[in-house]
Write a protein that holds these residues in place. Structure first.
Motif, PDB file in Angstrom:
ATOM      1  N   PRO A  22       0.690  -1.238  -0.024  1.00  0.00           N
ATOM      2  CA  PRO A  22      -0.097   0.124   0.029  1.00  0.00           C
ATOM      3  C   PRO A  22       0.823   1.280  -0.096  1.00  0.00           C
ATOM      4  O   PRO A  22       0.237   2.311  -0.097  1.00  0.00           O
ATOM      5  N   GLY A  23       2.190   1.170   0.356  1.00  0.00           N
ATOM      6  CA  GLY A  23       2.962   2.304   0.561  1.00  0.00           C
ATOM      7  C   GLY A  23       4.001   2.719  -0.624  1.00  0.00           C
ATOM      8  O   GLY A  23       3.640   2.636  -1.857  1.00  0.00           O
ATOM      9  N   ALA A  74      10.207  -9.872   2.531  1.00  0.00           N
ATOM     10  CA  ALA A  74       9.975 -10.349   3.988  1.00  0.00           C
ATOM     11  C   ALA A  74       9.616  -9.285   4.753  1.00  0.00           C
ATOM     12  O   ALA A  74       8.745  -9.440   5.510  1.00  0.00           O
ATOM     13  N   SER A  75      10.258  -8.059   4.479  1.00  0.00           N
ATOM     14  CA  SER A  75      10.037  -7.058   5.823  1.00  0.00           C
ATOM     15  C   SER A  75       8.812  -5.961   5.494  1.00  0.00           C
ATOM     16  O   SER A  75       8.576  -5.965   4.361  1.00  0.00           O
ATOM     17  N   GLU A  76       7.884  -5.406   6.268  1.00  0.00           N
ATOM     18  CA  GLU A  76       6.974  -4.510   6.027  1.00  0.00           C
ATOM     19  C   GLU A  76       7.604  -3.075   5.644  1.00  0.00           C
ATOM     20  O   GLU A  76       6.757  -2.229   5.028  1.00  0.00           O
ATOM     21  N   ASN A  77       8.896  -2.939   6.085  1.00  0.00           N
ATOM     22  CA  ASN A  77       9.439  -1.742   5.573  1.00  0.00           C
ATOM     23  C   ASN A  77      10.747  -1.931   5.101  1.00  0.00           C
ATOM     24  O   ASN A  77      11.959  -1.910   6.119  1.00  0.00           O
ATOM     25  N   PHE A  78      10.993  -2.118   3.788  1.00  0.00           N
ATOM     26  CA  PHE A  78      12.325  -2.668   3.252  1.00  0.00           C
ATOM     27  C   PHE A  78      12.932  -1.398   2.737  1.00  0.00           C
ATOM     28  O   PHE A  78      12.490  -0.753   1.687  1.00  0.00           O
ATOM     29  N   LYS A  79      13.871  -0.757   3.335  1.00  0.00           N
ATOM     30  CA  LYS A  79      14.855   0.149   2.712  1.00  0.00           C
ATOM     31  C   LYS A  79      16.240  -0.264   3.028  1.00  0.00           C
ATOM     32  O   LYS A  79      16.961  -0.540   3.659  1.00  0.00           O
ATOM     33  N   ASN A 135      13.268   1.505  -1.415  1.00  0.00           N
ATOM     34  CA  ASN A 135      12.378   1.811  -0.427  1.00  0.00           C
ATOM     35  C   ASN A 135      11.056   1.464  -0.503  1.00  0.00           C
ATOM     36  O   ASN A 135      10.264   2.076  -1.396  1.00  0.00           O
ATOM     37  N   ILE A 136      10.638   0.233  -0.146  1.00  0.00           N
ATOM     38  CA  ILE A 136       9.411  -0.347  -0.250  1.00  0.00           C
ATOM     39  C   ILE A 136       8.592  -0.813   0.837  1.00  0.00           C
ATOM     40  O   ILE A 136       9.228  -1.294   1.683  1.00  0.00           O
ATOM     41  N   GLU A 137       7.250  -0.383   1.125  1.00  0.00           N
ATOM     42  CA  GLU A 137       6.726  -0.760   2.142  1.00  0.00           C
ATOM     43  C   GLU A 137       5.576  -1.640   1.902  1.00  0.00           C
ATOM     44  O   GLU A 137       4.628  -1.845   0.737  1.00  0.00           O
ATOM     45  N   SER A 138       5.345  -2.708   2.451  1.00  0.00           N
ATOM     46  CA  SER A 138       4.372  -3.632   2.455  1.00  0.00           C
ATOM     47  C   SER A 138       3.760  -3.813   3.694  1.00  0.00           C
ATOM     48  O   SER A 138       4.247  -3.472   4.796  1.00  0.00           O
TER      49      SER A 138
END
Length: 264
Positions: free
Chosen positions: A94-95, A118-123, A207-210
């Motif tokens: 969504p982000g 894997a991570s919800e905030n992948f940076k 920089n990916i948010e899941s």
């Protein structure tokens, strides 16, 4: 890895609305069936449906639209509101959806899609290795980012047999996105469309948010018309109305032929 099972949520019509609409409604007259079907496809594939996925309740908006059409034609319901509720795990995007390779910023949905993460905030910032095939090599740092060109063989696994590669991308001719009901144990894996990268840059920034939802609640939409000659027999028509939804805030997948046309 990229062919994770896609869950589809069907709605059931016990009579074909378009083929037999003249039997129970005057709203769609002879010669107007095509325009009505086109209206359904246009509405289901519109931006307001958010790709009929699991970001911004796209699937629920689509279900409510179908419910309204059922009511318009006087279909009966097995429940109070035509819905059959159920839940399932889903990984949503969504982000933020930012990928930069060298000085080139890639566009989600056009240049790349997220295969899994894997991570919800992948940076992260990583050094890139380019390979035609990834094989175990003790001289390589498997904590770096690997870009593998499939060269016409998109079935080749991106990770080595010992699953050492955590961060990777496949160069492919066609981007194919699927919904994931699980999270990766580690890392992130992308699909990048061929010719989206100029040259061989050596640095990548992500920089990916899941958001992983372990029990997302969705619904089938079920309506029926009782038979008159054979009331104890049924003709069942079904189509899934959900689609891939959104990838980030600004990209959605309309899904006019998956399966808005089937719904129409």
């Amino acid at each position: 890895m990229f062919n994770s099972r896609i869950k589809k949520y069907s709605f059931i019509l016990l009579i074909n609305i378009l083929s037999f609409s003249q039997l129970f409604s005057q709203e769609i007259k002879k010669g107007e069936v095509y325009s009505y079907a086109r209206k359904i496809v246009d509405t289901m594939a519109s931006e307001s449906m958010h790709g009929r996925g699991y970001v911004n309740d796209g699937d629920k908006i689509a279900a409510n639209y179908i419910l309204t059409e059922f009511q318009k034609f006087g279909l009966r319901s097995f429940s109070q509101n035509y819905y059959q509720k159920f839940s399932f795990p889903i990984n949503t995007l969504p982000g933020k959806m930012e990928v930069q390779i060298g000085n080139q910023k890639l566009i989600p949905g056009k240049n790349f899609i997220v295969g899994s993460l894997a991570s919800e905030n992948f940076k992260i910032k990583k050094r890139i290795h380019y390979r035609n095939k990834i094989k175990h090599d003790t001289s390589l740092n498997f904590d770096d980012f690997f870009i593998c060109d499939t060269i016409g063989d998109e079935s080749y696994p991106i990770r080595s047999t010992d699953n050492a590669v955590k961060f990777s991308a496949l160069i492919v001719d066609k981007l194919t996105f699927s919904i994931h009901g699980t999270k990766e144990n580690n890392g992130i894996h992308l699909l990048i469309k061929r010719n989206s990268i100029i040259g061989f840059p050596r640095k990548i920034k992500l920089n990916i948010e899941s958001k992983f939802i372990p029990k997302y609640e969705s619904q089938n939409v079920i309506g029926y018309i009782p038979g008159s000659t054979y009331p104890d027999s049924f003709i069942v028509y079904s189509a899934h109305y959900d689609h891939l939804g959104q990838m980030g805030k600004n990209v959605y997948f309309p899904g006019a032929n998956d399966n808005a046309s089937g719904c129409a």
